[in-house]
Design a protein around this motif. Structure first.
Motif, PDB file in Angstrom:
ATOM      1  N   LEU A 216     -16.051-115.755 -68.320  1.00 26.06           N
ATOM      2  CA  LEU A 216     -15.541-117.093 -68.032  1.00 26.06           C
ATOM      3  C   LEU A 216     -14.114-117.239 -68.558  1.00 26.06           C
ATOM      4  CD1 LEU A 216     -16.134-119.973 -66.973  1.00 26.06           C
ATOM      5  CD2 LEU A 216     -17.007-120.533 -69.267  1.00 26.06           C
ATOM      6  N   GLY A 217     -13.176-117.407 -67.647  1.00 28.37           N
ATOM      7  CA  GLY A 217     -11.791-117.630 -68.022  1.00 28.37           C
ATOM      8  C   GLY A 217     -11.080-116.437 -68.618  1.00 28.37           C
ATOM      9  N   THR A 218     -11.527-115.233 -68.333  1.00 33.84           N
ATOM     10  CA  THR A 218     -10.854-114.044 -68.865  1.00 33.84           C
ATOM     11  C   THR A 218     -11.118-112.825 -67.989  1.00 33.84           C
ATOM     12  OG1 THR A 218     -10.555-112.639 -70.820  1.00 33.84           O
ATOM     13  CG2 THR A 218     -12.784-113.370 -70.333  1.00 33.84           C
ATOM     14  N   GLU A 219     -10.180-111.901 -68.016  1.00 33.23           N
ATOM     15  CA  GLU A 219     -10.343-110.606 -67.349  1.00 33.23           C
ATOM     16  C   GLU A 219     -10.377-109.475 -68.371  1.00 33.23           C
ATOM     17  OE1 GLU A 219      -7.049-110.503 -64.624  1.00 33.23           O
ATOM     18  OE2 GLU A 219      -8.299-111.277 -62.973  1.00 33.23           O
ATOM     19  N   ASN A 220     -10.360-109.855 -69.634  1.00 32.17           N
ATOM     20  CA  ASN A 220     -10.375-108.878 -70.718  1.00 32.17           C
ATOM     21  C   ASN A 220     -11.811-108.416 -70.964  1.00 32.17           C
ATOM     22  OD1 ASN A 220     -10.010-107.312 -72.965  1.00 32.17           O
ATOM     23  ND2 ASN A 220      -9.047-108.906 -74.211  1.00 32.17           N
ATOM     24  N   ILE A 221     -12.171-107.305 -70.397  1.00 32.32           N
ATOM     25  CA  ILE A 221     -13.545-106.803 -70.480  1.00 32.32           C
ATOM     26  C   ILE A 221     -13.933-106.438 -71.908  1.00 32.32           C
ATOM     27  CG2 ILE A 221     -15.161-105.090 -69.571  1.00 32.32           C
ATOM     28  CD1 ILE A 221     -14.054-107.034 -67.505  1.00 32.32           C
ATOM     29  N   ALA A 222     -12.952-106.133 -72.751  1.00 30.59           N
ATOM     30  CA  ALA A 222     -13.238-105.692 -74.122  1.00 30.59           C
ATOM     31  C   ALA A 222     -13.918-106.776 -74.950  1.00 30.59           C
ATOM     32  CB  ALA A 222     -11.948-105.245 -74.804  1.00 30.59           C
ATOM     33  N   ILE A 223     -13.711-108.037 -74.603  1.00 29.35           N
ATOM     34  CA  ILE A 223     -14.290-109.129 -75.403  1.00 29.35           C
ATOM     35  C   ILE A 223     -15.585-109.671 -74.796  1.00 29.35           C
ATOM     36  CG2 ILE A 223     -12.040-109.825 -76.299  1.00 29.35           C
ATOM     37  CD1 ILE A 223     -11.958-112.050 -74.299  1.00 29.35           C
ATOM     38  N   ILE A 224     -16.035-109.068 -73.712  1.00 26.74           N
ATOM     39  CA  ILE A 224     -17.253-109.530 -73.048  1.00 26.74           C
ATOM     40  C   ILE A 224     -18.451-108.717 -73.526  1.00 26.74           C
ATOM     41  CG2 ILE A 224     -18.375-109.919 -70.823  1.00 26.74           C
ATOM     42  CD1 ILE A 224     -15.891-111.613 -71.340  1.00 26.74           C
ATOM     43  N   GLY A 225     -19.553-109.392 -73.785  1.00 22.09           N
ATOM     44  CA  GLY A 225     -20.799-108.709 -74.112  1.00 22.09           C
ATOM     45  C   GLY A 225     -21.047-108.481 -75.593  1.00 22.09           C
ATOM     46  N   ASP A 226     -20.129-108.897 -76.470  1.00 28.35           N
ATOM     47  CA  ASP A 226     -20.361-108.792 -77.912  1.00 28.35           C
ATOM     48  C   ASP A 226     -21.265-109.950 -78.324  1.00 28.35           C
ATOM     49  OD1 ASP A 226     -20.317-108.439 -80.620  1.00 28.35           O
ATOM     50  OD2 ASP A 226     -18.243-109.105 -80.894  1.00 28.35           O
ATOM     51  N   PHE A 227     -22.558-109.755 -78.135  1.00 28.43           N
ATOM     52  CA  PHE A 227     -23.482-110.875 -78.276  1.00 28.43           C
ATOM     53  C   PHE A 227     -23.466-111.465 -79.678  1.00 28.43           C
ATOM     54  CE2 PHE A 227     -27.594-112.813 -79.171  1.00 28.43           C
ATOM     55  CZ  PHE A 227     -27.684-113.698 -78.118  1.00 28.43           C
ATOM     56  N   SER A 228     -23.554-110.615 -80.697  1.00 32.20           N
ATOM     57  CA  SER A 228     -23.662-111.137 -82.059  1.00 32.20           C
ATOM     58  C   SER A 228     -22.443-111.958 -82.457  1.00 32.20           C
ATOM     59  CB  SER A 228     -23.863-109.985 -83.049  1.00 32.20           C
ATOM     60  OG  SER A 228     -22.775-109.076 -82.980  1.00 32.20           O
ATOM     61  N   GLY A 229     -21.245-111.403 -82.261  1.00 32.54           N
ATOM     62  CA  GLY A 229     -20.034-112.095 -82.670  1.00 32.54           C
ATOM     63  C   GLY A 229     -19.773-113.356 -81.872  1.00 32.54           C
ATOM     64  N   GLU A 230     -19.821-113.241 -80.534  1.00 32.56           N
ATOM     65  CA  GLU A 230     -19.524-114.389 -79.681  1.00 32.56           C
ATOM     66  C   GLU A 230     -20.601-115.462 -79.788  1.00 32.56           C
ATOM     67  OE1 GLU A 230     -16.709-114.606 -78.512  1.00 32.56           O
ATOM     68  OE2 GLU A 230     -16.028-112.530 -78.597  1.00 32.56           O
ATOM     69  N   ALA A 231     -21.853-115.043 -79.950  1.00 33.00           N
ATOM     70  CA  ALA A 231     -22.941-116.014 -80.071  1.00 33.00           C
ATOM     71  C   ALA A 231     -22.822-116.822 -81.365  1.00 33.00           C
ATOM     72  CB  ALA A 231     -24.290-115.306 -80.022  1.00 33.00           C
ATOM     73  N   ILE A 232     -22.376-116.161 -82.434  1.00 35.14           N
ATOM     74  CA  ILE A 232     -22.198-116.873 -83.700  1.00 35.14           C
ATOM     75  C   ILE A 232     -21.081-117.900 -83.575  1.00 35.14           C
ATOM     76  CG2 ILE A 232     -21.406-116.626 -86.084  1.00 35.14           C
ATOM     77  CD1 ILE A 232     -22.930-113.988 -86.201  1.00 35.14           C
ATOM     78  N   LEU A 233     -19.945-117.506 -82.977  1.00 31.70           N
ATOM     79  CA  LEU A 233     -18.827-118.432 -82.811  1.00 31.70           C
ATOM     80  C   LEU A 233     -19.217-119.603 -81.909  1.00 31.70           C
ATOM     81  CD1 LEU A 233     -15.848-115.931 -82.434  1.00 31.70           C
ATOM     82  CD2 LEU A 233     -16.457-117.306 -84.423  1.00 31.70           C
ATOM     83  N   GLY A 234     -19.925-119.296 -80.825  1.00 32.29           N
ATOM     84  CA  GLY A 234     -20.389-120.372 -79.947  1.00 32.29           C
ATOM     85  C   GLY A 234     -21.443-121.228 -80.619  1.00 32.29           C
ATOM     86  N   GLY A 235     -22.313-120.581 -81.397  1.00 34.00           N
ATOM     87  CA  GLY A 235     -23.362-121.314 -82.082  1.00 34.00           C
ATOM     88  C   GLY A 235     -22.827-122.270 -83.130  1.00 34.00           C
ATOM     89  N   LEU A 236     -21.716-121.902 -83.764  1.00 32.62           N
ATOM     90  CA  LEU A 236     -21.109-122.803 -84.745  1.00 32.62           C
ATOM     91  C   LEU A 236     -20.644-124.092 -84.088  1.00 32.62           C
ATOM     92  CD1 LEU A 236     -19.022-120.286 -86.904  1.00 32.62           C
ATOM     93  CD2 LEU A 236     -21.072-121.537 -87.599  1.00 32.62           C
ATOM     94  N   CYS A 237     -20.112-123.973 -82.877  1.00 27.21           N
ATOM     95  CA  CYS A 237     -19.657-125.176 -82.163  1.00 27.21           C
ATOM     96  C   CYS A 237     -20.835-126.047 -81.745  1.00 27.21           C
ATOM     97  CB  CYS A 237     -18.844-124.771 -80.935  1.00 27.21           C
ATOM     98  SG  CYS A 237     -17.289-123.946 -81.323  1.00 27.21           S
ATOM     99  N   PHE A 238     -21.874-125.414 -81.155  1.00 28.22           N
ATOM    100  CA  PHE A 238     -23.032-126.185 -80.720  1.00 28.22           C
ATOM    101  C   PHE A 238     -23.808-126.727 -81.918  1.00 28.22           C
ATOM    102  CE2 PHE A 238     -22.161-124.240 -76.683  1.00 28.22           C
ATOM    103  CZ  PHE A 238     -22.654-125.152 -75.761  1.00 28.22           C
ATOM    104  N   GLY A 239     -23.911-125.923 -82.981  1.00 22.81           N
ATOM    105  CA  GLY A 239     -24.566-126.406 -84.191  1.00 22.81           C
ATOM    106  C   GLY A 239     -23.815-127.577 -84.799  1.00 22.81           C
ATOM    107  N   GLY A 240     -22.476-127.480 -84.780  1.00 18.25           N
ATOM    108  CA  GLY A 240     -21.665-128.582 -85.282  1.00 18.25           C
ATOM    109  C   GLY A 240     -21.848-129.838 -84.468  1.00 18.25           C
ATOM    110  N   ALA A 241     -21.975-129.686 -83.138  1.00 20.54           N
ATOM    111  CA  ALA A 241     -22.177-130.844 -82.271  1.00 20.54           C
ATOM    112  C   ALA A 241     -23.511-131.522 -82.566  1.00 20.54           C
ATOM    113  CB  ALA A 241     -22.123-130.411 -80.807  1.00 20.54           C
TER     114      ALA A 241
END
Length: 345
Positions: A216-241
């Protein structure tokens, strides 16, 4: 009955009622250390945390990336040593209006500089990485920024206490007469709470999409699929909400049933206000540093429809931090009870 219960909860911290008279001394001590550091750097000491000694400063949105040691060290030494006398002067009430406004202005300027000018986006970055147990980016520059933020809090509380004492208000609660309307705080508090919830989501949505492999919004394949790292960063936002909703929900005032032995007990105000205020300051600070960079990248054409997801969602951080701070103030005004120091409600 409710006010009596809150008063009993507060009796466990009797020394805290004296903070309006003591915080000035803490600010003076902090200023002494701050000034001594500036003098040390001016005299050739190592560790000046700005300018050429901070190679990541420009990238992290530092306003002081080009500051030289001679100019910066001198300013730090002067403001630090001047702050000692200013803080000690603010321990008592002064009848001279000019001196009153001068001291109050100095204190609030110091608070703003230490909280929002000196620190940069590395504060939020390292707070997020703590949840990943990643500590490699914590260096002297980050430690110094945390030290400055502590100073900002001390100067802010010193200014607040001095303002209250000078207008013959209660130093602990700020009441000079009747308190703010609980009904009014509930109304505008809900508006800003929902704003904080909504502005917390854009960054989290993009990060969760990357975690499950959606570019979503990127063509940088290197940052796609890192479930643990990206899920934690996303989870902090949703948890904060989700946690932000506690500012207007019953479970933000009383511990819910799943809290076992403390279920049904009232949640101390400080347990909500301190973390929420800290998060709002850090997010607002980061948005203040990142947003101008993102806007310039959009203007310069560096951000397009192919890579917008990498930076554009951070534009929500500035309104997120601001709305969360205002919502926290409303929560405090709505929940505070009769002051055990002055007796006003």
């Amino acid at each position: 009955m409710e006010s009596k219960m809150v008063i009993r909860q507060s009796i466990g911290f009797p020394r805290l009622v004296k903070w309006p008279r003591r915080v000035g001394y803490a600010a003076a001590l902090w200023s002494l250390i701050f000034g001594a550091l500036g003098l040390y750097w001016v005299l050739g000491g190592d560790g000046f945390p700005f300018g050429e000694n901070d190679p990541r400063g420009q990238m992290m949105g530092s306003y002081l990336a080009n500051l030289s040691v001679h100019v910066g060290g001198t300013m730090i030494a002067l403001t630090g040593f001047l702050g000692i006398f200013a803080a000690l002067a603010m321990v008592r009430k002064w009848n001279q209006k000019r001196l009153y406004f001068l001291l109050l202005f100095y204190a609030w300027v110091m608070c703003a500089i230490l909280l929002f000018i000196i620190p940069d986006s590395r504060i939020l970055q390292n707070v997020a990485y703590l949840f990943m147990f990643y500590f490699d980016l914590i260096d002297w520059i980050v430690i110094h920024q945390v030290f400055c933020m502590i100073g900002g809090v001390l100067w802010g509380t010193t200014a607040l206490a001095y303002y209250r004492i000078s207008r013959d208000a209660c130093g602990n609660c700020g009441r000079a007469g009747e308190g703010a309307s609980i009904i009014s705080a509930s109304k505008w508090g809900k508006v800003f709470t929902y704003c904080a919830v909504l502005t917390a989501l854009p960054y989290g949505i993009v990060r969760f999409a990357w975690a499950i492999g959606i570019p979503l919004g990127t063509e940088n394949i290197a940052i796609i699929g890192d479930f643990s790292g990206e899920a934690i960063l996303g989870g902090l936002c949703f948890g904060g909400a989700i946690l932000t909703l506690a500012l207007i929900q019953k479970w933000g005032e009383v511990f819910p049933r799943w809290c076992l032995f403390i279920a049904g007990k009232r949640i101390p105000i400080w347990l909500v206000v301190i973390p929420a205020t800290s998060v709002s300051v850090i997010i607002f600070l980061t948005g203040l540093k990142v947003s101008p960079q993102v806007v310039m990248m959009i203007i310069n054409g560096e951000i397009t429809m192919k890579n917008w997801g990498e930076m554009v969602p951070t534009l929500s951080w500035l309104p997120w931090g601001l709305s969360l701070g205002i919502a926290t103030i409303a929560y405090y005004l709505r929940r505070r009870s009769r002051c055990k120091h002055c007796g006003k409600f």
